[in-house]
Design a protein around this motif. Structure first.
Motif, PDB file in Angstrom:
ATOM      1  N   ALA A  72       0.968  -1.250  -0.151  1.00 15.33           N
ATOM      2  CA  ALA A  72      -0.011  -0.020  -0.003  1.00 15.33           C
ATOM      3  C   ALA A  72       0.802   1.458   0.055  1.00 15.33           C
ATOM      4  O   ALA A  72       1.770   1.444   0.626  1.00 15.33           O
ATOM      5  CB  ALA A  72      -0.892   0.010   1.151  1.00 15.33           C
ATOM      6  N   LEU A  73       0.636   2.165  -1.025  1.00 10.80           N
ATOM      7  CA  LEU A  73       1.500   3.277  -0.971  1.00 10.80           C
ATOM      8  C   LEU A  73       0.612   4.430  -1.332  1.00 10.80           C
ATOM      9  O   LEU A  73      -0.336   4.330  -2.108  1.00 10.80           O
ATOM     10  CB  LEU A  73       2.838   3.147  -1.894  1.00 10.80           C
ATOM     11  N   SER A  74       1.254   5.832  -1.084  1.00 11.75           N
ATOM     12  CA  SER A  74       0.676   7.048  -1.603  1.00 11.75           C
ATOM     13  C   SER A  74       1.335   7.535  -2.829  1.00 11.75           C
ATOM     14  O   SER A  74       2.606   7.933  -2.387  1.00 11.75           O
ATOM     15  CB  SER A  74       0.309   7.880  -0.320  1.00 11.75           C
ATOM     16  N   THR A  75       0.775   8.104  -4.034  1.00 10.55           N
ATOM     17  CA  THR A  75       1.324   8.571  -4.940  1.00 10.55           C
ATOM     18  C   THR A  75       0.811   9.945  -4.863  1.00 10.55           C
ATOM     19  O   THR A  75      -0.413  10.162  -4.832  1.00 10.55           O
ATOM     20  CB  THR A  75       1.491   7.928  -6.403  1.00 10.55           C
ATOM     21  N   PRO A  76       1.589  11.142  -5.670  1.00 11.00           N
ATOM     22  CA  PRO A  76       0.818  12.505  -5.566  1.00 11.00           C
ATOM     23  C   PRO A  76      -0.200  12.333  -6.539  1.00 11.00           C
ATOM     24  O   PRO A  76      -0.310  11.899  -7.541  1.00 11.00           O
ATOM     25  CB  PRO A  76       1.996  13.097  -6.231  1.00 11.00           C
ATOM     26  N   SER A  77      -1.338  13.052  -6.088  1.00 13.88           N
ATOM     27  CA  SER A  77      -2.405  13.110  -7.089  1.00 13.88           C
ATOM     28  C   SER A  77      -2.851  14.628  -7.343  1.00 13.88           C
ATOM     29  O   SER A  77      -2.436  15.444  -6.456  1.00 13.88           O
ATOM     30  CB  SER A  77      -3.724  12.559  -6.653  1.00 13.88           C
ATOM     31  N   ASN A  78      -3.206  15.003  -8.426  1.00 17.38           N
ATOM     32  CA  ASN A  78      -3.706  16.585  -8.745  1.00 17.38           C
ATOM     33  C   ASN A  78      -4.827  16.930  -8.276  1.00 17.38           C
ATOM     34  O   ASN A  78      -5.374  17.993  -9.115  1.00 17.38           O
ATOM     35  CB  ASN A  78      -3.306  16.874 -10.341  1.00 17.38           C
ATOM     36  N   ASP A  79      -5.281  16.486  -7.289  1.00 15.84           N
ATOM     37  CA  ASP A  79      -6.648  16.894  -6.682  1.00 15.84           C
ATOM     38  C   ASP A  79      -6.641  17.486  -5.566  1.00 15.84           C
ATOM     39  O   ASP A  79      -5.563  17.612  -4.880  1.00 15.84           O
ATOM     40  CB  ASP A  79      -7.887  15.948  -7.250  1.00 15.84           C
ATOM     41  N   GLU A  80      -7.711  17.869  -4.891  1.00 19.20           N
ATOM     42  CA  GLU A  80      -7.631  18.364  -3.567  1.00 19.20           C
ATOM     43  C   GLU A  80      -7.177  17.395  -2.297  1.00 19.20           C
ATOM     44  O   GLU A  80      -6.933  17.951  -1.302  1.00 19.20           O
ATOM     45  CB  GLU A  80      -9.200  19.064  -3.067  1.00 19.20           C
ATOM     46  N   GLU A  86      -2.719   3.705  -3.169  1.00 21.59           N
ATOM     47  CA  GLU A  86      -2.549   2.411  -4.259  1.00 21.59           C
ATOM     48  C   GLU A  86      -2.330   1.179  -3.711  1.00 21.59           C
ATOM     49  O   GLU A  86      -1.428   1.236  -2.732  1.00 21.59           O
ATOM     50  CB  GLU A  86      -1.653   2.866  -5.216  1.00 21.59           C
ATOM     51  N   TYR A  87      -2.879   0.035  -4.019  1.00 21.39           N
ATOM     52  CA  TYR A  87      -2.599  -1.312  -3.483  1.00 21.39           C
ATOM     53  C   TYR A  87      -2.120  -2.122  -4.551  1.00 21.39           C
ATOM     54  O   TYR A  87      -3.093  -2.907  -5.388  1.00 21.39           O
ATOM     55  CB  TYR A  87      -3.774  -1.543  -3.001  1.00 21.39           C
ATOM     56  N   PRO A  88      -0.732  -1.907  -5.091  1.00 24.48           N
ATOM     57  CA  PRO A  88      -0.348  -2.776  -6.307  1.00 24.48           C
ATOM     58  C   PRO A  88      -0.632  -4.325  -6.176  1.00 24.48           C
ATOM     59  O   PRO A  88      -0.810  -4.849  -7.400  1.00 24.48           O
ATOM     60  CB  PRO A  88       0.977  -2.608  -6.114  1.00 24.48           C
ATOM     61  N   MET A  89      -0.764  -4.906  -5.166  1.00 24.95           N
ATOM     62  CA  MET A  89      -0.988  -6.252  -5.197  1.00 24.95           C
ATOM     63  C   MET A  89      -2.518  -6.681  -5.301  1.00 24.95           C
ATOM     64  O   MET A  89      -2.909  -7.757  -5.018  1.00 24.95           O
ATOM     65  CB  MET A  89      -0.306  -7.141  -3.879  1.00 24.95           C
ATOM     66  N   GLY A  90      -3.111  -5.630  -4.930  1.00 24.37           N
ATOM     67  CA  GLY A  90      -4.829  -5.751  -5.274  1.00 24.37           C
ATOM     68  C   GLY A  90      -5.326  -6.749  -4.024  1.00 24.37           C
ATOM     69  O   GLY A  90      -4.949  -6.636  -2.848  1.00 24.37           O
ATOM     70  N   PRO A  91      -5.973  -7.750  -4.667  1.00 21.22           N
ATOM     71  CA  PRO A  91      -6.948  -8.571  -3.639  1.00 21.22           C
ATOM     72  C   PRO A  91      -5.934  -9.588  -2.784  1.00 21.22           C
ATOM     73  O   PRO A  91      -6.405 -10.094  -1.796  1.00 21.22           O
ATOM     74  CB  PRO A  91      -7.521  -9.357  -4.728  1.00 21.22           C
TER      75      PRO A  91
END
Lengths: 492, 474
Positions: A72-80, A86-91
């Protein structure tokens, strides 16, 4: 009137008007102070205050890491919200990481370690002060888990599409090495910044009859343990001092319970081996029900309940995910007491509880507190906390643990858990096939441990098939899953 | 002899001792003139103006830095625009109003600049640039407003002539008020019919009407004050005016009620009536006018509450703002509550410019610009802004104290009070001191009509203050 008196005459009302203006402004100073100083905290706590919610999203949430990989990681988003989770490994890790959603709450490590992940934990107080002084927005800590990536993958692969759950523990430390519940879900949609999208996916998963949101390893309806409960029964028997592995029990093919028309049979529908009597050890290895019903009758409800409590029944745990308490029923009449002897009636367990029981046996009778968090690392990589292994208790003596282990190992070598055998590895195990009532499929269980050199692992596996198919026994279905996970841990 | 007690404006000296007194007086006047040295006044203004530019410019840059983590030329261009325009007014003052008040222009500049900074901040949140950005339009309107203000201050060399046009002012005020009700150009925005629209432009004529009204009231009261001061019966210890003198106040009251009913604009209605009430009180010194006025407001208020649905909803949204049903209702308290949440989030020191979420509140750059500023600048910022308004208002009141004639005094107090009352109605509304009514925040809020009207008020106050010659110190 002269000019001078005219001038004087206007001064008084003007002074009064300026006093009025001053009073009006004092009112404004007062009303803004009320809001921004006096009521500020209460306003921030109002559930309708979306700013508070956004703020909790706006920090760079720390990562959740398994074996050096961010799950689980946080990447910059261009919203408020500034950051996108993100959860790259999903389920695969959904029930471990859980999610932190907009409007539908949070689950898993995201929930249990929220303060650390957002950098608001008390242990990060000085970082917060420093961040305030430097004007930086505080970043959260990352959380490294004890999960073994290969074991987790092996559990998911082995369980496949079936409904069930797998837990693996390190018996020496209590580290949770695998936690997989099936069916699972993709946590990524929960990270959406649209409340409508989050609500949509939440409602859909909630309506799913297979209930994918529910982490079957630690919570929910729980399971009837069936024969895996016999590990606890054997421990209670040996711990009481009244029984040894050689203690003998009557060996009929059917046993009618007292004060009842209910007839108990062994899984084989026959006697437990050829003799008039059967030893406790043989009854355990062949997983016969009748001798264990008699054992429960002879031990009594109190002794069994006491042994269950020593193994942690009745106790919720935070590992840091909340583990629901498993339960051994109270106020038992004699027939029901006898049914609990082989894990039927109202015995309810989590797979975590079964794994903890096996792990205590594997660890010479010492039960470790299960724990999922290896380390918490600050953004500057300082170790903020590193939980030490903690002993939960000593439910059985080392001697009793050794005897139970010997029986479990025999069970894998020649009993009903032969599919758990691994070449060159000491494996002990116990299967279970729990009846859930008329018209409902069985719970197929396996619990066991593997030891290689100085490494060991304890597992609990439960599978709930759609319907009972002849020959689909726990040794066929559940034991190989346990074996796969044990192998994965010992190989890594 | 008691020469010292001689009246100031006694006739020319007739003996040596009296000559001595006159000379003494000349010396005192000379000292006063030195203190009020026009060059020094204008230099002080320039210095304060530079401070205001720095405050406004830093706010604009910090907004961009906070919200976008970048700095480009745009906020500096906004600041430069404000700087050039206000500098032009300053230069004009050096030529045509050398003794004008030195503090009014810098304070108005600082407020206008902070407003542009916050409007720009909301533009960033809304992702609009170019002419879609309200901050661009606001600086353009600032330009229009300042050019008109400069023209006004150059053309109107002696404001006393305005008294002659009092009935024209009344006619203009009336025309401006009924314009939004004209079919074709009137527009109803958010329920209030206070706008006119021509092509893409919309304008609130009521903002300008308040100036025309202030001129009319000042001119009318200047001549009528003596008759209005004559008292009639005494009732309950208060001497009331004669019945035949009640005409004007009833006319104004009726006009305000018409605004309330037909334009559905509570704030403007209260603003006009409050203005008239204070001006008639200042002109006559009779408290009975206040009693009558407050009585008429109460009468109008109760009638409006009982008969006008939107007034009831306003009161409801004020008292029960946090009730879930009021919060969710159409036209309920959602905006009030969100504004209060924003201010609460700001706390004492604010989130920092560009770092809060003021755009959650509807109309964050106009009606709700005060909560937006409160969120990002905190209670400290709100106190500073209210302090600026207080200074501005007090400079106008000062003209009332020191003005050379009735018209100047009345107009000065009237214009100062109208700014003070408008701030009270807006800020009191968003901080739940009083029910919320739709009025613009002077100088801060996005909107051309409001900017134009308030810069015209500044021009008038500057012109008025220039006439306060040698009658006091800075």
């Amino acid at each position: 009137m002269t000019d001078a008196s005219r001038e004087q005459s206007m001064r008084r009302p003007i002074r009064r008007v300026s006093t009025l203006l001053l009073i009006m402004f004092v009112g404004l100073f007062g009303s803004s102070t009320m809001i921004q100083a006096v009521q500020a905290d209460a306003l921030q706590a109002d559930p309708r205050n979306t700013r508070t919610l956004y703020d909790s999203f706006a920090v760079e949430r720390g990562s959740i890491v398994v074996d050096g990989v961010q799950v689980a990681l946080s990447t910059p988003s261009n919203d408020e919200f500034e950051w996108q989770r993100e959860y790259p490994m999903g389920p695969l890790y959904a029930h471990v990481t859980g999610y932190n959603s907009l409007g539908q709450g949070s689950r898993g490590i995201e929930d249990a370690m929220n303060e650390e992940l957002t950098g608001t934990a008390n242990s990060q107080f000085f970082d917060q002060v420093l961040a305030t002084l430097t004007g930086e927005s505080p970043a959260g800590s990352s959380v490294e888990l004890t999960i073994d990536a290969q074991a987790q993958q092996a559990a998911a692969d082995a369980l496949g599409d079936r409904v069930g759950a797998v837990v693996a523990l390190d018996p020496d430390t209590g580290d949770v090495l695998a936690m997989y519940s099936s069916p699972t879900y993709d946590p990524n949609p929960f990270a959406s910044h649209s409340t409508a999208a989050v609500t949509e996916v939440y409602d859909r998963l909630l309506a799913d009859p297979q209930d994918p949101l529910h982490n079957r390893t630690i919570e929910g309806d729980q399971f009837t343990p069936g024969s895996v409960f016999k590990v606890l029964m054997l421990s209670a028997a040996l711990e009481s001092g009244q029984f040894t592995l050689d203690s003998e029990f009557e060996n009929p093919a059917e046993l009618q319970l007292p004060q009842s028309t209910h007839v108990v049979r062994n899984a084989s529908r026959e006697t437990c081996g050829p003799g008039e009597t059967v030893t406790l050890e043989t009854a355990f290895i062949l997983s016969c029900n009748i001798p264990f019903a008699q054992l429960a009758q002879q031990l009594g409800a109190d002794a069994i309940a006491q042994q269950a409590a020593a193994f942690g029944y009745g106790q919720t745990l935070d590992i840091p995910l909340r583990v629901q308490a498993s339960s051994y029923p109270s106020d038992l009449n004699e027939p029901n007491l006898m049914l609990t002897g082989f894990g039927q009636h109202d015995v309810r367990v989590t797979p975590m509880q079964i794994a903890m029981t096996t792990a205590a046996i594997a660890n010479d009778g010492t039960m470790m507190q299960p724990n999922m968090v290896d380390r918490v690392l600050a953004p500057n990589l300082d170790v903020i906390s590193e939980p030490e292994p903690t002993i939960l208790g000593n439910p059985v003596s080392a001697e009793v643990a050794a005897q139970v282990r010997a029986s479990m190992e025999l069970g894998v070598q020649e009993g009903l858990a032969t599919n758990a055998q691994i070449d060159g590895v000491t494996v002990g195990g116990k299967t279970g096939t729990a009846e859930r009532g008329e018209g409902r499929s069985f719970n197929l269980w396996f619990t066991g441990y593997g030891e290689l050199d100085d490494q060991s692992v304890a597992v609990a596996v439960v599978v709930v098939p759609d319907e009972n198919i002849v020959g689909d026994t726990s040794n066929v279905i559940a034991a190989p899953i346990g074996r796969a996970v044990i192998e994965a841990v010992l190989n890594s | 002899m008691t020469h010292q007690a001689a009246p100031r404006d006694q006739a020319a000296p007739s003996n040596a001792l009296q000559t001595g007194i006159v000379q003494l007086r000349d010396v005192t006047e000379a000292i006063k003139v030195r203190i009020r040295n026009p060059a020094k006044l204008r230099n002080l203004e320039l210095f304060l103006l530079i401070v205001a530019w720095v405050i406004a410019g830093s706010a604009m840059v910090l907004v961009q830095l906070g919200a976008l983590q970048t700095v480009d030329l745009f906020p500096l261009q906004l600041a430069a625009g404000l700087g050039v325009l206000t500098l032009a007014l300053h230069v004009a003052l050096r030529v045509v109003a050398r003794e004008a008040d030195a503090i009014i222009l810098p304070v108005a500049t600082a407020l206008n600049g902070l407003g542009i900074a916050m409007i720009y901040r909301i533009d960033i949140a809304d992702g609009v640039t170019g002419w879609d950005a309200a901050s661009m339009r606001q600086i353009a309107w600032t330009g229009v407003a300042l050019i008109i203000a400069i023209v006004a201050i150059i053309v109107v060399r002696n404001h006393r002539v305005l008294a002659r046009f009092r009935y024209l002012a009344m006619a203009i005020a009336f025309l401006l008020l009924i314009l939004p009700l004209m079919p074709g150009i009137g527009r109803t925005i958010n329920g209030a019919t206070v706008w006119i629209g021509i092509g893409p432009f919309s304008f609130q004529p009521g903002e300008l009407a308040k100036i025309a009204l202030a001129i009319f009231f000042a001119g009318y009261l200047m001549t009528a004050r003596d008759s209005l001061s004559v008292v009639g019966r005494k009732v309950l210890g208060v001497r009331f005016p004669r019945l035949r003198d009640l005409g004007p106040i009833l006319v104004v009251w009726a006009m305000c009620m018409l605004v309330l009913v037909f334009q559905r604009d509570l704030g403007t209605s209260v603003l006009y009536f409050g203005l008239f009430l204070v001006m008639i009180y200042v002109a006559t010194g009779r408290r009975s006018w206040m009693v009558i006025g407050v009585g008429l407001v109460a009468l109008g208020g109760v009638a409006a509450y009982l008969s006008l649905g939107y007034v009831q909803r306003r009161i409801d949204a004020w008292i029960h703002a946090f009730d879930q049903s009021v919060y969710e209702a159409q036209g309920g308290s959602f905006q009030i509550v969100q504004g209060v949440f924003g201010m609460g989030q700001g706390g004492l020191l604010g989130t920092g410019l560009g770092l809060g979420r003021p755009d959650i509140t509807p109309y964050a750059n106009s009606d709700y610009i005060i909560p937006s500023l409160g969120e990002e600048l905190g209670l400290a910022g709100i106190f500073a802004i209210l302090g600026l308004y207080l200074i501005l208002v007090s400079r106008g009141i000062r003209i009332g104290f020191q003005g050379p004639d009735d018209f100047t005094k009345l107009l000065g107090v009237g214009l100062a009070f109208v700014i003070g009352l408008q701030v009270f109605i807006v800020v009191g509304g968003v901080t739940r001191l009083i029910p919320l009514t739709g009025l613009t925040t002077p100088f801060l809020a996005a909107g051309g009509s409001s900017l134009l009207a308030n810069w015209l008020i500044v021009a008038l106050l500057l012109r008025l203050s220039d006439s306060v010659r040698g009658r006091g110190i800075v």
